[in-house]
Design a protein around this motif. Structure first.
Motif, PDB file in Angstrom:
ATOM      1  N   ASN A 154     -15.480  30.474  58.319  1.00 16.28           N
ATOM      2  CA  ASN A 154     -13.927  30.457  57.220  1.00 16.28           C
ATOM      3  C   ASN A 154     -13.044  29.615  57.238  1.00 16.28           C
ATOM      4  N   LYS A 155     -13.802  28.588  57.811  1.00 21.20           N
ATOM      5  CA  LYS A 155     -12.599  27.392  57.816  1.00 21.20           C
ATOM      6  C   LYS A 155     -13.233  26.031  56.879  1.00 21.20           C
ATOM      7  N   TYR A 156     -14.363  26.732  56.720  1.00 19.13           N
ATOM      8  CA  TYR A 156     -15.570  24.873  56.133  1.00 19.13           C
ATOM      9  C   TYR A 156     -14.211  25.022  54.865  1.00 19.13           C
ATOM     10  N   PRO A 157     -14.633  23.835  54.381  1.00 19.10           N
ATOM     11  CA  PRO A 157     -13.412  22.548  53.830  1.00 19.10           C
ATOM     12  C   PRO A 157     -14.787  23.318  52.123  1.00 19.10           C
ATOM     13  N   LEU A 158     -13.231  23.173  51.164  1.00 23.17           N
ATOM     14  CA  LEU A 158     -13.761  23.774  49.587  1.00 23.17           C
ATOM     15  C   LEU A 158     -14.740  23.332  48.825  1.00 23.17           C
ATOM     16  N   ILE A 159     -15.317  23.666  47.926  1.00 19.85           N
ATOM     17  CA  ILE A 159     -16.050  23.243  47.123  1.00 19.85           C
ATOM     18  C   ILE A 159     -15.449  22.252  46.348  1.00 19.85           C
ATOM     19  N   THR A 160     -13.997  22.136  46.220  1.00 11.70           N
ATOM     20  CA  THR A 160     -13.501  21.705  44.790  1.00 11.70           C
ATOM     21  C   THR A 160     -13.179  20.633  45.852  1.00 11.70           C
ATOM     22  N   ASP A 161     -12.369  21.223  46.984  1.00 14.66           N
ATOM     23  CA  ASP A 161     -12.146  19.881  47.212  1.00 14.66           C
ATOM     24  C   ASP A 161     -13.224  18.973  47.717  1.00 14.66           C
ATOM     25  N   THR A 162     -14.967  19.419  48.072  1.00 13.99           N
ATOM     26  CA  THR A 162     -15.855  18.585  47.744  1.00 13.99           C
ATOM     27  C   THR A 162     -16.431  17.771  46.542  1.00 13.99           C
ATOM     28  N   LEU A 163     -15.828  18.377  45.659  1.00  7.93           N
ATOM     29  CA  LEU A 163     -16.195  17.661  44.557  1.00  7.93           C
ATOM     30  C   LEU A 163     -15.496  16.651  43.253  1.00  7.93           C
ATOM     31  N   SER A 164     -13.767  17.065  43.813  1.00  7.02           N
ATOM     32  CA  SER A 164     -13.230  16.498  43.584  1.00  7.02           C
ATOM     33  C   SER A 164     -12.774  15.147  44.360  1.00  7.02           C
ATOM     34  N   LEU A 165     -13.304  14.908  45.869  1.00  2.46           N
ATOM     35  CA  LEU A 165     -13.808  13.794  46.238  1.00  2.46           C
ATOM     36  C   LEU A 165     -14.509  12.931  45.205  1.00  2.46           C
ATOM     37  N   LEU A 166     -16.078  12.970  44.919  1.00  8.12           N
ATOM     38  CA  LEU A 166     -16.776  12.868  44.786  1.00  8.12           C
ATOM     39  C   LEU A 166     -16.252  11.937  43.214  1.00  8.12           C
ATOM     40  N   ASP A 167     -15.657  13.201  42.639  1.00  5.97           N
ATOM     41  CA  ASP A 167     -14.779  13.091  41.203  1.00  5.97           C
ATOM     42  C   ASP A 167     -14.137  11.727  40.930  1.00  5.97           C
ATOM     43  N   HIS A 168     -13.448  11.398  41.994  1.00  6.04           N
ATOM     44  CA  HIS A 168     -12.698  10.528  42.460  1.00  6.04           C
ATOM     45  C   HIS A 168     -13.591   9.594  42.521  1.00  6.04           C
ATOM     46  N   LEU A 169     -14.569   9.496  43.206  1.00  5.50           N
ATOM     47  CA  LEU A 169     -15.402   7.824  43.805  1.00  5.50           C
ATOM     48  C   LEU A 169     -15.785   7.891  42.951  1.00  5.50           C
ATOM     49  N   LEU A 170     -16.709   8.504  41.461  1.00  4.10           N
ATOM     50  CA  LEU A 170     -17.300   8.196  40.840  1.00  4.10           C
ATOM     51  C   LEU A 170     -16.221   7.263  39.316  1.00  4.10           C
ATOM     52  N   ASN A 171     -15.189   8.166  39.012  1.00  2.25           N
ATOM     53  CA  ASN A 171     -13.877   7.478  38.440  1.00  2.25           C
ATOM     54  C   ASN A 171     -13.599   5.862  38.928  1.00  2.25           C
ATOM     55  N   THR A 172     -13.333   6.084  39.710  1.00  2.00           N
ATOM     56  CA  THR A 172     -12.734   4.594  40.653  1.00  2.00           C
ATOM     57  C   THR A 172     -13.238   3.466  40.516  1.00  2.00           C
ATOM     58  N   GLY A 173     -14.970   3.717  40.881  1.00  2.52           N
ATOM     59  CA  GLY A 173     -16.344   3.050  40.877  1.00  2.52           C
ATOM     60  C   GLY A 173     -16.225   2.929  41.813  1.00  2.52           C
ATOM     61  N   ASN A 174     -15.214   3.665  43.319  1.00  2.00           N
ATOM     62  CA  ASN A 174     -15.561   2.695  44.726  1.00  2.00           C
ATOM     63  C   ASN A 174     -16.573   3.535  45.492  1.00  2.00           C
ATOM     64  N   TYR A 175     -17.237   2.850  46.281  1.00  3.98           N
ATOM     65  CA  TYR A 175     -18.873   3.440  47.329  1.00  3.98           C
ATOM     66  C   TYR A 175     -18.572   4.660  48.181  1.00  3.98           C
ATOM     67  N   PHE A 176     -19.462   5.347  48.988  1.00  2.00           N
ATOM     68  CA  PHE A 176     -18.662   5.789  50.114  1.00  2.00           C
ATOM     69  C   PHE A 176     -19.064   5.634  50.753  1.00  2.00           C
ATOM     70  N   TRP A 177     -20.018   4.811  51.500  1.00  2.00           N
ATOM     71  CA  TRP A 177     -20.280   3.947  52.768  1.00  2.00           C
ATOM     72  C   TRP A 177     -21.068   2.593  51.980  1.00  2.00           C
ATOM     73  N   GLY A 178     -21.071   1.834  53.457  1.00  2.00           N
ATOM     74  CA  GLY A 178     -21.540   1.133  53.183  1.00  2.00           C
ATOM     75  C   GLY A 178     -23.161   0.676  52.625  1.00  2.00           C
ATOM     76  N   LYS A 179     -23.379  -0.114  51.263  1.00  2.00           N
ATOM     77  CA  LYS A 179     -24.529   0.007  50.150  1.00  2.00           C
ATOM     78  C   LYS A 179     -25.364   1.254  50.036  1.00  2.00           C
ATOM     79  N   SER A 180     -24.359   1.842  49.537  1.00  2.00           N
ATOM     80  CA  SER A 180     -24.381   2.746  48.701  1.00  2.00           C
ATOM     81  C   SER A 180     -23.818   2.425  47.322  1.00  2.00           C
ATOM     82  N   GLU A 181     -23.935   3.230  46.696  1.00  2.00           N
ATOM     83  CA  GLU A 181     -23.585   2.931  45.488  1.00  2.00           C
ATOM     84  C   GLU A 181     -23.858   4.192  44.059  1.00  2.00           C
ATOM     85  N   THR A 182     -23.423   3.872  42.845  1.00  2.00           N
ATOM     86  CA  THR A 182     -22.595   4.626  41.761  1.00  2.00           C
ATOM     87  C   THR A 182     -23.652   5.615  41.878  1.00  2.00           C
TER      88      THR A 182
END
Length: 352
Positions: free
Chosen positions: A65-93
């Motif tokens: 019952n303390k899991y992250p919200l799916i909204t938080d997870t998708l917000s993070l992924l959308d933000h990375l896509l919008n900014t063009g930033n990567y999530f970790w080294g050697k990862s790509e869009t």
């Protein structure tokens, strides 16, 4: 003819057995653990499981019952896509796009209709409250134009209504206004919006029975059931190929995210038509919608529609409990606020 707008949030689908937004992530984890997610596709299960472990390395120590919200997870992924930033080294869009796609596929699966309804085998597990809602709309649709405006991806309410309207002498394409012109999955035909529809169904965030062509930009709407899975098949055939020749077709959902950007140009037409239906309706019936913080666009639409008229609509808010009453009163003033959920509303309407 009187006009009424029915606005459906996640709480409406909850009444029919589907999960709330906060229950989606735990269900995805549960199905990953039981090997049920992605119809047993172990490759996709391992990909998503490994990504979640990298995204949330401490998740194994967190209570369900303390899991992250799916909204938080998708917000993070959308933000990375919008900014063009990567999530970790050697990862790509393309990696972020891939994992976001897996999350969306998982969301679709947990939002499958949770009950069986098959006329051929005489199986009907439809929840009584859903039947009551379908009866109420169908019995009154000749005197009242109902605009059903939904934030939900599932097609629970639509299917219940299609089962009633299918016996009408006119096809669904002439009876239902979806707010856009749409392609027919079975044949190379584009259905124009009907001039005199019997009912309006406007899916603000997309739907599990939609597929989109990224070349001709038309949306396929399947009135017989979900078709989202066609977008994820590797094999290319007529079921995931547009009549214009482009393949594969893609899903179209606006995932619950604080950082989302809507690029599709079909959805603005649906939003504009929803706004106009709200503006002209004498009554708004808002069912299971909590005004979540990520829905700024919806808040804006409701507030603008409320103020873009001389005579204000009667507003009935249908919720379980009174937790969101102050939010509604702050925005709209006094409303008819029902704390007993859809069951209380149907009882007041004397629908069985």
């Amino acid at each position: 003819m009187e006009n009424k707008a029915i606005f459906l949030g996640a709480g409406a689908s909850k009444a029919f057995g589907l999960p709330l937004t906060g229950e989606i992530f735990p269900l995805i984890i549960q199905r990953l653990k039981s090997k049920q997610l992605f119809k047993g596709n172990s490759t996709e299960q391992n990909e998503l499981s490994n990504f979640i472990k990298r995204l949330y390395p401490g998740l194994v120590k967190i209570r369900k019952n303390k899991y992250p919200l799916i909204t938080d997870t998708l917000s993070l992924l959308d933000h990375l896509l919008n900014t063009g930033n990567y999530f970790w080294g050697k990862s790509e869009t393309k990696d972020i796009i891939f994992y976001k796609g897996l999350f969306e596929k998982a969301i679709f699966e947990v939002l499958e209709i949770p009950f069986k309804k098959n006329s051929a085998s005489h199986i009907d597990e439809t929840p009584p409250i859903l039947k009551q809602m379908g009866n109420w709309i169908y019995q009154n649709h000749k005197d009242i134009f109902f605009s059903i405006i939904s934030t939900n991806y599932d097609i629970t309410v639509e299917e219940e209504l299609y089962s009633r309207f299918k016996d009408n002498q006119h096809p669904i394409s002439q009876l239902v206004d979806f707010g856009i012109n749409w392609r027919d999955p079975g044949k190379d035909k584009i259905h124009l919006r009907p001039l005199e529809p019997a009912i309006g169904i406007y899916k603000l965030h997309g739907s599990t029975n939609w597929l989109k062509c990224n070349l001709c930009n038309h949306i396929y709407i399947n009135i017989k059931g979900n078709i989202y899975h066609q977008a994820f098949r590797e094999e290319i055939d007529t079921k995931n190929t547009c009549h214009c020749g482009n393949a594969p077709l893609s899903t179209l959902i606006v995932a619950p995210s604080l950082a989302r950007i809507i690029y599709d140009n079909n959805l603005p037409h649906i939003w504009n038509n929803s706004f106009e239906r709200l503006r002209r309706a004498s009554e708004w019936i808002i069912i299971g919608y909590s005004f979540p913080p990520e829905d700024l666009n919806i808040k804006s639409m409701l507030v603008r529609a409320f103020n873009a008229r001389v005579e204000k609509p009667q507003i009935t808010v249908v919720q379980k409990g009174k937790g969101f009453k102050s939010r509604y009163n702050a925005i709209f003033g006094e409303t008819v606020y029902l704390e007993g959920g859809l069951e209380e509303f149907m009882a007041l309407e004397n629908i069985r």
